[in-house]
Design a protein around this motif. Structure first.
Motif, PDB file in Angstrom:
ATOM      1  N   LEU A   1       8.918  -4.781 -10.603  1.00 31.08           N
ATOM      2  CA  LEU A   1       9.401  -5.361 -12.241  1.00 31.08           C
ATOM      3  C   LEU A   1       8.236  -5.119 -13.486  1.00 31.08           C
ATOM      4  N   ARG A   2       6.859  -5.414 -12.702  1.00 32.10           N
ATOM      5  CA  ARG A   2       5.741  -4.979 -13.891  1.00 32.10           C
ATOM      6  C   ARG A   2       5.611  -3.620 -13.835  1.00 32.10           C
ATOM      7  N   VAL A   3       5.647  -2.470 -13.086  1.00 32.10           N
ATOM      8  CA  VAL A   3       5.948  -0.874 -13.086  1.00 32.10           C
ATOM      9  C   VAL A   3       6.865  -0.553 -14.044  1.00 32.10           C
ATOM     10  N   LEU A   4       8.057  -1.120 -14.081  1.00 29.92           N
ATOM     11  CA  LEU A   4       9.290  -0.312 -14.805  1.00 29.92           C
ATOM     12  C   LEU A   4       9.394  -1.284 -15.732  1.00 29.92           C
ATOM     13  N   GLN A   5       8.665  -2.045 -15.963  1.00 35.98           N
ATOM     14  CA  GLN A   5       8.326  -2.156 -17.828  1.00 35.98           C
ATOM     15  C   GLN A   5       7.113  -1.779 -17.911  1.00 35.98           C
ATOM     16  N   GLU A   6       6.345  -1.116 -17.455  1.00 36.13           N
ATOM     17  CA  GLU A   6       5.090  -0.748 -18.033  1.00 36.13           C
ATOM     18  C   GLU A   6       4.616   0.937 -17.450  1.00 36.13           C
ATOM     19  N   ARG A   7       5.746   1.105 -16.832  1.00 34.33           N
ATOM     20  CA  ARG A   7       5.653   2.556 -16.519  1.00 34.33           C
ATOM     21  C   ARG A   7       4.416   2.913 -15.739  1.00 34.33           C
ATOM     22  N   GLU A   8       3.516   1.772 -14.974  1.00 34.85           N
ATOM     23  CA  GLU A   8       2.389   2.334 -14.577  1.00 34.85           C
ATOM     24  C   GLU A   8       1.955   1.304 -13.496  1.00 34.85           C
ATOM     25  N   VAL A   9       1.089   2.539 -12.450  1.00 37.53           N
ATOM     26  CA  VAL A   9       1.130   1.904 -10.958  1.00 37.53           C
ATOM     27  C   VAL A   9      -0.604   1.475 -10.829  1.00 37.53           C
ATOM     28  N   GLN A  10      -0.654   0.676 -10.835  1.00 37.42           N
ATOM     29  CA  GLN A  10      -2.070  -0.379 -10.347  1.00 37.42           C
ATOM     30  C   GLN A  10      -2.023  -0.080  -9.029  1.00 37.42           C
ATOM     31  N   PRO A  11      -3.183   1.313  -8.074  1.00 33.18           N
ATOM     32  CA  PRO A  11      -3.225   0.990  -6.484  1.00 33.18           C
ATOM     33  C   PRO A  11      -3.826  -0.407  -6.226  1.00 33.18           C
TER      34      PRO A  11
ATOM     35  N   ALA B   1       0.679  -1.340   0.269  1.00 33.64           N
ATOM     36  CA  ALA B   1      -0.427  -0.086   0.142  1.00 33.64           C
ATOM     37  C   ALA B   1       0.818   1.304   0.328  1.00 33.64           C
ATOM     38  N   GLU B   2       1.973   1.178   0.583  1.00 35.26           N
ATOM     39  CA  GLU B   2       3.305   2.549   1.033  1.00 35.26           C
ATOM     40  C   GLU B   2       3.462   2.752  -0.453  1.00 35.26           C
ATOM     41  N   LEU B   3       3.773   1.654  -1.248  1.00 35.33           N
ATOM     42  CA  LEU B   3       4.871   1.802  -2.613  1.00 35.33           C
ATOM     43  C   LEU B   3       3.237   2.436  -3.474  1.00 35.33           C
ATOM     44  N   PHE B   4       2.026   1.381  -3.741  1.00 36.76           N
ATOM     45  CA  PHE B   4       1.835   1.648  -5.451  1.00 36.76           C
ATOM     46  C   PHE B   4       0.412   2.634  -4.789  1.00 36.76           C
ATOM     47  N   GLY B   5       0.105   2.583  -3.283  1.00 33.10           N
ATOM     48  CA  GLY B   5      -0.809   3.381  -3.520  1.00 33.10           C
ATOM     49  C   GLY B   5      -2.519   2.307  -2.629  1.00 33.10           C
ATOM     50  N   TYR B   6      -3.713   3.183  -2.455  1.00 32.67           N
ATOM     51  CA  TYR B   6      -4.734   1.967  -2.140  1.00 32.67           C
ATOM     52  C   TYR B   6      -5.291   2.889  -3.149  1.00 32.67           C
ATOM     53  N   GLU B   7      -7.051   2.104  -3.606  1.00 32.93           N
ATOM     54  CA  GLU B   7      -8.152   3.003  -3.830  1.00 32.93           C
ATOM     55  C   GLU B   7      -8.815   3.322  -2.393  1.00 32.93           C
TER      56      GLU B   7
ATOM     57  N   ALA C   1      -8.203   1.513   6.034  1.00 33.49           N
ATOM     58  CA  ALA C   1      -7.450   2.304   4.807  1.00 33.49           C
ATOM     59  C   ALA C   1      -8.247   4.031   4.672  1.00 33.49           C
ATOM     60  N   ALA C   2      -7.310   5.010   4.475  1.00 34.76           N
ATOM     61  CA  ALA C   2      -7.611   6.464   4.761  1.00 34.76           C
ATOM     62  C   ALA C   2      -9.275   6.782   3.543  1.00 34.76           C
ATOM     63  N   LYS C   3     -10.119   6.868   3.804  1.00 34.06           N
ATOM     64  CA  LYS C   3     -11.068   7.905   3.838  1.00 34.06           C
ATOM     65  C   LYS C   3     -11.436   7.791   2.006  1.00 34.06           C
ATOM     66  N   HIS C   4     -10.140   9.149   1.688  1.00 31.60           N
ATOM     67  CA  HIS C   4      -9.788   9.480   0.194  1.00 31.60           C
ATOM     68  C   HIS C   4      -9.141   8.588  -0.242  1.00 31.60           C
ATOM     69  N   GLY C   5      -8.273   7.042  -0.310  1.00 28.95           N
ATOM     70  CA  GLY C   5      -7.232   6.262  -0.318  1.00 28.95           C
ATOM     71  C   GLY C   5      -6.214   7.442   0.248  1.00 28.95           C
ATOM     72  N   ALA C   6      -4.868   6.614  -1.107  1.00 29.53           N
ATOM     73  CA  ALA C   6      -3.173   7.036  -0.664  1.00 29.53           C
ATOM     74  C   ALA C   6      -2.640   7.008  -2.106  1.00 29.53           C
ATOM     75  N   LYS C   7      -1.684   7.857  -2.892  1.00 31.03           N
ATOM     76  CA  LYS C   7      -1.379   7.643  -3.989  1.00 31.03           C
ATOM     77  C   LYS C   7      -0.278   6.864  -3.584  1.00 31.03           C
ATOM     78  N   GLY C   8       0.770   6.994  -2.532  1.00 29.56           N
ATOM     79  CA  GLY C   8       2.271   5.691  -2.349  1.00 29.56           C
ATOM     80  C   GLY C   8       2.905   6.232  -3.268  1.00 29.56           C
ATOM     81  N   LEU C   9       4.038   6.066  -2.404  1.00 29.95           N
ATOM     82  CA  LEU C   9       5.493   6.847  -3.241  1.00 29.95           C
ATOM     83  C   LEU C   9       5.758   6.636  -4.792  1.00 29.95           C
ATOM     84  N   LEU C  10       5.749   5.845  -5.238  1.00 28.68           N
ATOM     85  CA  LEU C  10       5.618   5.912  -6.330  1.00 28.68           C
ATOM     86  C   LEU C  10       5.131   6.823  -7.172  1.00 28.68           C
ATOM     87  N   ARG C  11       4.332   6.912  -6.990  1.00 29.26           N
ATOM     88  CA  ARG C  11       3.258   8.617  -7.748  1.00 29.26           C
ATOM     89  C   ARG C  11       3.490   9.404  -6.877  1.00 29.26           C
TER      90      ARG C  11
END
Length: 627
Positions: A429-439, A382-388, A395-405
């Protein structure tokens, strides 16, 4: 200094008399005022305090709110770590309300401290835990030491604590830094170390001032300009809008001067100041030396020039070889190539990485540091990728961006990457390959763009061979590896010791290192490298007075026992083989003493003066053996 002649028994009796409105003699004023406040709150000092720790979610939210403070304090907390380990103590950081955010130090004492709820998530303000260094320092807004029976509640008598509030540029309380240990041990330099650390933290707050503000740095001694002991004043036009404690003290002001004082009244003789060195006279006519910084924003390095080597008080002293590695890393990062920085603990991996960030094309974007070893495995995803919102319980009411974002557009620094759990390595590895973060919890993937530096004290290649690190991730993050040499491998250790001593303010305060002491420090193994050496130098400074010459006898007793030998460094980094005369610290000290005697023509008094030690020490360590 306030008298501390009272014993635990008399202090206990004093507390009893206080409740009964009896007289109180020999009790320091801050302690007495705190006891009176606690009594007014109706706290019963004979009972165990009813302290309710916050929930895991509330602690996480408090840490997020205070993330900027935690990052600013990290260099000082890590520098104090070695002292805390050596004295069986804990370094503690709290928020402005006294809620413990982080602890670091002796695991042995941490267990005992937890028995009295001295751990993250527990409030240590006076209303909750009575008289204690953290809570009392926050109320008094000054450094406070509370020993043993000076604590209000009986169970806390096992503690000896020193704390100081951390104040912002407008006098607002940001948090508190504390060093706590067992009351049975006399921590004679704890408060001095805390003062030095907080001064450095508060001084660093002025590194990032808006470009439309003028910053005036001043001191009565020009040698102290640029050190944490200098006064700092921030002006918006002619109006004073920020300061540090030293700046206000130099001018005889307090925090009420913020937004009220102006440049003309503070310095009547100053006319049309221009950036650069100044000689000033305050309203009382006292001479002060200053430097006006009209545009504080750090200039970007010019293309083709070598990046600046870090020169903060606690920064490692990099040699020419490391500066060359720094320049290479900048070029690689600007070309979109990830870098792995390897080295033992305390060699300056994060400092090196921050210097790379400061010199690369992303210097104006965020530097986001993540310690993969420090994040709980249950929270790291949750800290790295964030969460909804509603992704999991708590979980926080409004979610969190995460450190990668948060690192988008800037540089992501993954410290201790070798400790990242295997399950998370595949997601990274998937983030580094696709340059996308999935919360966590779903939602649409978010595109990210960041440069990457990873750091580790482990051998990643060996971890791959053992199946503890993914080979595909290793090849993705480590196309180029930079190895920082350990301190013991440096041939210029004497120069390193002297430069760090000067950076920490030793020379500016008129405190010198005797040659014998410098030789001992230079020849030590330093398994903790720069971090351990800086911690030792800070302790020596805290125990010295202006004009002192610090000799070998000032070194800690444990210093003479060398730590266990570490594995041999690679051949390219191996330190020169020591001579037969340097096989032990005692031999080195004796060699230095004999050399001083020879240089003084056998004059014992002159040799002792040059070494900064007493004649008796010279007789005992050197002349008695000759006889």
């Amino acid at each position: 200094m306030e008298s501390r002649v009272a014993t635990p028994r008399t202090l206990l009796a004093a507390r009893q008399r206080m409740v009964g409105k009896g007289g109180l003699e020999g009790v320091p004023d801050p302690i007495l005022r705190s006891w009176e406040r606690c009594a007014a709150l109706g706290l019963d000092f004979g009972t165990r305090p009813r302290v309710e720790p916050v929930t895991e979610r509330e602690l996480r939210e408090a840490c997020e709110r205070n993330e900027a403070l935690r990052r600013r304090c990290r260099p000082e907390i890590e520098a104090l770590h070695a002292d805390a380990q050596a004295t069986d103590s804990l370094v503690i950081l709290t928020d402005a309300e006294g809620l413990v955010l982080d602890t670091l130090g002796s695991t042995t004492f941490a267990g005992r401290a937890a028995q009295v709820a001295l751990r993250p998530g527990v409030p240590w303000n006076e209303a909750a835990t009575g008289t204690n260094a953290i809570g009392t320092a926050l109320v008094e807004r000054r450094p406070v030491e509370v020993r043993g029976a000076e604590h209000y509640f009986e169970p806390h008598r096992i503690l000896s604590c020193a704390a100081m509030p951390i104040l912002g540029s407008r006098g607002e309380t940001l948090g508190a830094l504390d060093l706590s240990g067992p009351a049975a041990v006399h921590h004679m330099h704890a408060l001095g170390l805390i003062r030095l650390a907080v001064d450095a933290i508060e001084h660093r707050l002025f590194d990032a001032v808006a470009s439309d503000r003028a910053v005036l740095r001043l001191h009565a001694d020009p040698a102290l300009l640029g050190t944490p002991r200098e006064g700092v004043l921030v002006f918006d036009g002619a109006r004073l809008v920020g300061a540090n404690r030293a700046g206000l003290a130099l001018l005889g002001l307090d925090w009420s001067a913020i937004d009220r004082a102006d440049l003309d009244r503070l310095f009547p003789d100053l006319r049309a100041p221009v950036p650069g060195p100044l000689q000033l006279r305050d309203g009382a006519g006292r001479l002060l030396h200053g430097r006006l910084q009209a545009e504080p924003a750090r200039p970007r390095p010019r293309p083709g020039r070598a990046p600046a080597v870090p020169a903060g008080p606690d920064a490692p002293v990099f040699d020419a070889a490391t500066a060359d590695l720094l320049a290479r890393a900048v070029r690689l990062l600007d070309a979109g190539i990830a870098v792995v920085v390897e080295g033992e603990t305390g060699t300056g991996k994060e400092v090196f990485s921050r210097a790379v960030h400061a010199a690369c094309a992303r210097a104006r974007a965020p530097f986001v540091a993540v310690n993969c070893a420090a994040l709980p495995e249950s929270l790291i995803e949750a800290e790295l990728f964030g969460y909804e919102p509603g992704a999991f319980t708590g979980a926080a009411k409004h979610g969190a961006k995460g450190l990668l974002r948060q690192a988008d557009g800037g540089l992501l620094f993954l410290d201790e990457i070798g400790d990242m759990p295997l399950a998370l390595q595949s997601r990274l590895l998937r983030v580094l390959q696709e340059r996308e973060v999935q919360p966590v919890g779903g939602g649409r993937p978010v595109t990210v763009d960041f440069a990457l530096i990873c750091a580790t004290h482990r051998d990643l290649g060996q971890l791959v061979a053992e199946g503890r690190f993914r080979a595909d991730l290793f090849y993705r993050i480590a196309p180029y590896r930079v190895t920082l040499a350990p301190l013991r491998a440096r041939a210029d250790r004497r120069e390193v010791v002297q430069r760090l001593w000067e950076r920490l303010g030793g020379a500016a305060r008129g405190i010198a290192l005797a040659p014998a002491c410098a030789a001992l420090l230079a020849e030590a193994e330093w398994p903790g490298n720069f971090r351990q050496l800086v911690g030792t130098l800070r302790a020596l400074l805290a125990l010295a007075d202006p004009g002192d010459v610090v000799g070998p006898e000032r070194l800690p007793d444990s210093f003479r026992a060398r730590p266990p030998a570490l594995p041999a460094a690679p051949a390219a980094l191996a330190a020169p083989a020591p001579s037969a005369a340097a096989e032990s610290l005692d031999a080195i000290a004796r060699d230095a003493m004999r050399a001083a005697l020879d240089a003084a023509g056998g004059n014992v008094s002159e040799a002792a003066r040059r070494l900064g030690i007493s004649r008796s020490t010279l007789y005992r360590r050197c002349l008695s053996e000759r006889a």
